[in-house]
Design a protein around this motif. Structure first.
Motif, PDB file in Angstrom:
ATOM      1  N   GLY A 137      -1.013   0.501 -14.334  1.00  0.00           N
ATOM      2  CA  GLY A 137      -0.284   0.888 -15.525  1.00  0.00           C
ATOM      3  C   GLY A 137       0.433  -0.249 -16.217  1.00  0.00           C
ATOM      4  N   GLY A 138       0.110  -1.502 -15.861  1.00  0.00           N
ATOM      5  CA  GLY A 138       0.739  -2.652 -16.496  1.00  0.00           C
ATOM      6  C   GLY A 138       1.914  -3.164 -15.697  1.00  0.00           C
ATOM      7  N   GLY A 139       2.493  -4.261 -16.175  1.00  0.00           N
ATOM      8  CA  GLY A 139       3.657  -4.835 -15.504  1.00  0.00           C
ATOM      9  C   GLY A 139       3.345  -5.433 -14.144  1.00  0.00           C
ATOM     10  N   TYR A 140       2.068  -5.644 -13.852  1.00  0.00           N
ATOM     11  CA  TYR A 140       1.608  -6.198 -12.575  1.00  0.00           C
ATOM     12  C   TYR A 140       1.948  -5.277 -11.399  1.00  0.00           C
ATOM     13  N   VAL A 141       2.133  -3.980 -11.685  1.00  0.00           N
ATOM     14  CA  VAL A 141       2.205  -2.963 -10.633  1.00  0.00           C
ATOM     15  C   VAL A 141       0.814  -2.836 -10.020  1.00  0.00           C
ATOM     16  N   ALA A 142       0.747  -2.662  -8.705  1.00  0.00           N
ATOM     17  CA  ALA A 142      -0.539  -2.655  -8.003  1.00  0.00           C
ATOM     18  C   ALA A 142      -0.956  -1.236  -7.614  1.00  0.00           C
ATOM     19  N   PRO A 143      -2.248  -0.930  -7.648  1.00  0.00           N
ATOM     20  CA  PRO A 143      -2.718   0.368  -7.149  1.00  0.00           C
ATOM     21  C   PRO A 143      -2.621   0.425  -5.627  1.00  0.00           C
ATOM     22  N   ALA A 144      -2.257   1.600  -5.120  1.00  0.00           N
ATOM     23  CA  ALA A 144      -2.091   1.760  -3.668  1.00  0.00           C
ATOM     24  C   ALA A 144      -2.574   3.140  -3.238  1.00  0.00           C
ATOM     25  N   GLN A 145      -2.953   3.233  -1.959  1.00  0.00           N
ATOM     26  CA  GLN A 145      -3.482   4.478  -1.405  1.00  0.00           C
ATOM     27  C   GLN A 145      -3.235   4.488   0.094  1.00  0.00           C
ATOM     28  N   LEU A 146      -2.958   5.652   0.654  1.00  0.00           N
ATOM     29  CA  LEU A 146      -2.822   5.783   2.101  1.00  0.00           C
ATOM     30  C   LEU A 146      -4.199   5.736   2.752  1.00  0.00           C
ATOM     31  N   VAL A 147      -4.255   5.191   3.950  1.00  0.00           N
ATOM     32  CA  VAL A 147      -5.541   5.049   4.650  1.00  0.00           C
ATOM     33  C   VAL A 147      -6.206   6.406   4.848  1.00  0.00           C
ATOM     34  N   GLY A 148      -5.436   7.416   5.247  1.00  0.00           N
ATOM     35  CA  GLY A 148      -6.029   8.741   5.456  1.00  0.00           C
ATOM     36  C   GLY A 148      -6.669   9.282   4.199  1.00  0.00           C
ATOM     37  N   ASP A 149      -5.993   9.130   3.076  1.00  0.00           N
ATOM     38  CA  ASP A 149      -6.556   9.595   1.803  1.00  0.00           C
ATOM     39  C   ASP A 149      -7.780   8.772   1.418  1.00  0.00           C
ATOM     40  N   PHE A 150      -7.729   7.468   1.663  1.00  0.00           N
ATOM     41  CA  PHE A 150      -8.876   6.611   1.347  1.00  0.00           C
ATOM     42  C   PHE A 150     -10.104   7.054   2.128  1.00  0.00           C
ATOM     43  N   LEU A 151      -9.931   7.378   3.418  1.00  0.00           N
ATOM     44  CA  LEU A 151     -11.068   7.801   4.228  1.00  0.00           C
ATOM     45  C   LEU A 151     -11.587   9.170   3.795  1.00  0.00           C
ATOM     46  N   ARG A 152     -10.671  10.020   3.267  1.00  0.00           N
ATOM     47  CA  ARG A 152     -11.094  11.358   2.811  1.00  0.00           C
ATOM     48  C   ARG A 152     -11.503  11.352   1.341  1.00  0.00           C
TER      49      ARG A 152
END
Length: 557
Positions: free
Chosen positions: A426-441
């Motif tokens: 979303g700008g401002g050099y904020v980074a995308p993130a995700q929990l490992v469990g959600d990533f695997l699902r």
């Protein structure tokens, strides 16, 4: 002196202080040699590692060098006496052959060598050239260590990115803000010279013997400052805020050779100053984030090759969880510190993934160097006392994965992924993130669990797939459960993935041949990680030293 390997030191003998460790090692030496305390005149640690293969018997394993009263004759007599004792193997007589910086040459060349890039390769190359009396000019687009630290702090707090001075650019290179890890898979006698130089410059003495040494991103700026001061003392010159913008060649198209370089320097007043320097030796030790330099080389027709590199994300766990898995009941012992790990998964798909730049007790850092792109990396401070452990979680990108035949196609892929990460944040050099469990699902995340992300510009919860090539994302999905079979809990559903980790290695190699020179352009000496010839601080530093030796031979005979 005698070198004694495989000395086992029980944790019960240690309280976490250097004094207790020295006492324990000396006691172990006396027991192994079967001699009286007065017979040993000196004990020097050469290697120290943690043996945690059995969680109920975690201990230190040490190699030490020992001098005896009576010197070499006493050593030979003792070795003969111990030769028939089965438990006293692993003792040998050795000599110390620590390499030194090159001596001054008899005659200086007509033109001073120019070194571009003040990362580890450039610093150690310039240090060796200065020691030889060649008065090198070291050019660095970023700031010195203290000003660079201020630029990084400002970016972390405000999002105001200085594209010339940041975590990628400036004195010490990218390694300054990625923990200062000194582990390496390469072997070289020059490693001792590199380590001794760091210690002389203010790094902790234990880096000379720790099996997994690191300096710490809070200590490294001061160390880099000392090395820069030493280069100047020896006759070298360092120009910060100065960029390489052109290379002039003589010899035509049939046998091009370096004749001069064009530089640009931005004065504090904002005035842009241009300069042309004659030189017969140009050492390119810029890191692989200096994308404009590689574009310049391509336009000049310098021989470049695609190479395998890696991309992925940062993964964060609670350090206490890693400590318990690695050290069992001994977790938290002051002699052990925060536990590291190193993982690799070779998958049925034929692809591989691995952990990279693991930072015990560390932090995920904002490592952008171009506007509109998010880049992550990791660092630890000297104490490694942070709540989280983090590591790069990477998959290889092969030359065959890239379209077309442009040697810089890998750089374009990196840029695309970094820009996607910026948009996802979303700008401002904020980074995308995700929990490992959600990533695997394959589900989007909405909030943190037990593990709080440490990326300083903040994270936007969702999915990280959008900032990764599909084959990289799928490789990481396969790899995480496979890695968890070797490190229990690595697939913790509440561990955090932060994207994108895109600058772990160079996607291009500046092809060099005999004499460490470019195969297409004489007088051009590619060096270090950015040029495709190193993979960390130690290998980059030693490559810089080898290139310096080649430059000395080329210029001074």
């Amino acid at each position: 002196m005698l070198e004694i390997s495989n000395l086992k030191i029980a944790l019960a003998r240690l309280d976490g202080t250097p004094e207790s460790e020295r006492r324990a090692v000396r006691t172990a030496v006396l027991r192994r040699l079967h001699v009286a305390p007065d017979d040993v005149t000196g004990v020097e640690l050469r290697r120290r590692s943690v043996d945690a293969r059995k969680r109920d018997n975690v201990h230190l394993t040490v190699t030490a060098r020992v001098t005896l009263r009576g010197g070499a004759n006493a050593e030979r007599t003792l070795l003969a006496k111990l030769a028939h004792r089965k438990n006293d193997r692993g003792i040998q007589q050795v000599e110390d052959h620590t390499p030194l910086l090159p001596p001054r040459v008899a005659k200086s060349p007509a033109h001073r060598p120019v070194v571009v890039g003040a990362g580890c390769a450039g610093l150690f190359c310039a240090l060796a050239l200065a020691s030889a009396g060649l008065d090198p000019i070291l050019v660095e687009r970023g700031d010195d260590a203290s000003r660079r630290g201020e630029a990084v702090r400002r970016f972390n707090e405000t999002g105001e990115l200085d594209c010339e001075s940041n975590i990628q650019f400036g004195a010490g290179g990218a390694g300054t803000f990625s923990d200062g890890k000194l582990t390496t898979g390469t072997k070289s006698a020059l490693h001792h010279l590199v380590l001794d130089t760091f210690v002389e410059a203010g790094a902790a003495p234990e880096i000379a013997w720790d099996a997994k040494p690191h300096i710490g991103s809070d200590v490294l700026p001061g160390v880099v400052d000392h090395i820069c001061a030493r280069i100047r003392e020896l006759g070298g010159e360092i120009r910060f805020r100065t960029r390489l913008v052109g290379i002039d060649m003589a010899g035509g198209t049939t046998s091009p050779r370096v004749e001069a370089v064009s530089l640009e320097r931005r004065e504090p007043s904002g005035l842009l100053v241009e300069e042309r320097l004659r030189t017969d030796a140009l050492v390119l030790a810029c890191g692989h984030s200096a994308r404009d330099v590689f574009e310049l080389l391509r336009d000049l027709g310098v021989a470049l090759d695609r190479k395998t590199f890696a991309m992925g994300v940062r993964i964060e766990h609670l350090q206490a969880d890693i400590d318990r898995v690695q050290y069992g009941p001994s977790a938290g012992h002051p002699a052990l510190g925060a536990a590291p790990y190193k993982l690799v998964a070779h998958l049925p798909s034929g692809r591989s993934a691995y952990s990279f730049c693991m930072c015990p007790g560390g932090y995920v850092v904002a490592a952008a160097s171009e506007e509109g792109g998010v880049v992550t990396n990791g660092m630890s401070l000297a104490a490694r006392a942070g709540t989280n452990a983090n590591s790069g979680l990477l998959a290889n990108v092969l030359p065959s994965d890239l379209p077309g035949d442009d040697p810089l196609a890998g750089i374009e892929l990196q840029r695309q992924c970094e820009r996607s990460a910026f948009e996802m944040g979303g700008g401002g050099y904020v980074a995308p993130a995700q929990l490992v469990g959600d990533f695997l699902r394959r589900e989007a995340s909405s909030a943190a669990g037990r593990v709080s992300p440490t990326y300083p510009r903040g994270v936007a919860w969702g999915e990280v797939d959008g900032c990764l090539p599909p084959y990289v994302a799928e490789t990481l999905r396969e790899a995480i459960p496979a890695m968890a079979r070797h490190l229990r809990g690595f697939d913790d559903a509440e561990a955090v993935l932060t994207g994108v980790e895109s600058r772990s290695s160079s996607p291009v190699r500046v092809t060099r041949g005999e004499g460490f020179q470019s195969v297409s352009h004489a007088g051009l000496f590619p060096a270090g990680e950015g040029a495709g010839y190193a993979g960390g601080i130690m290998s980059a530093a030693t490559d810089g030293l080898r290139v310096a030796d080649a430059v000395i031979c080329a210029l001074a005979g």
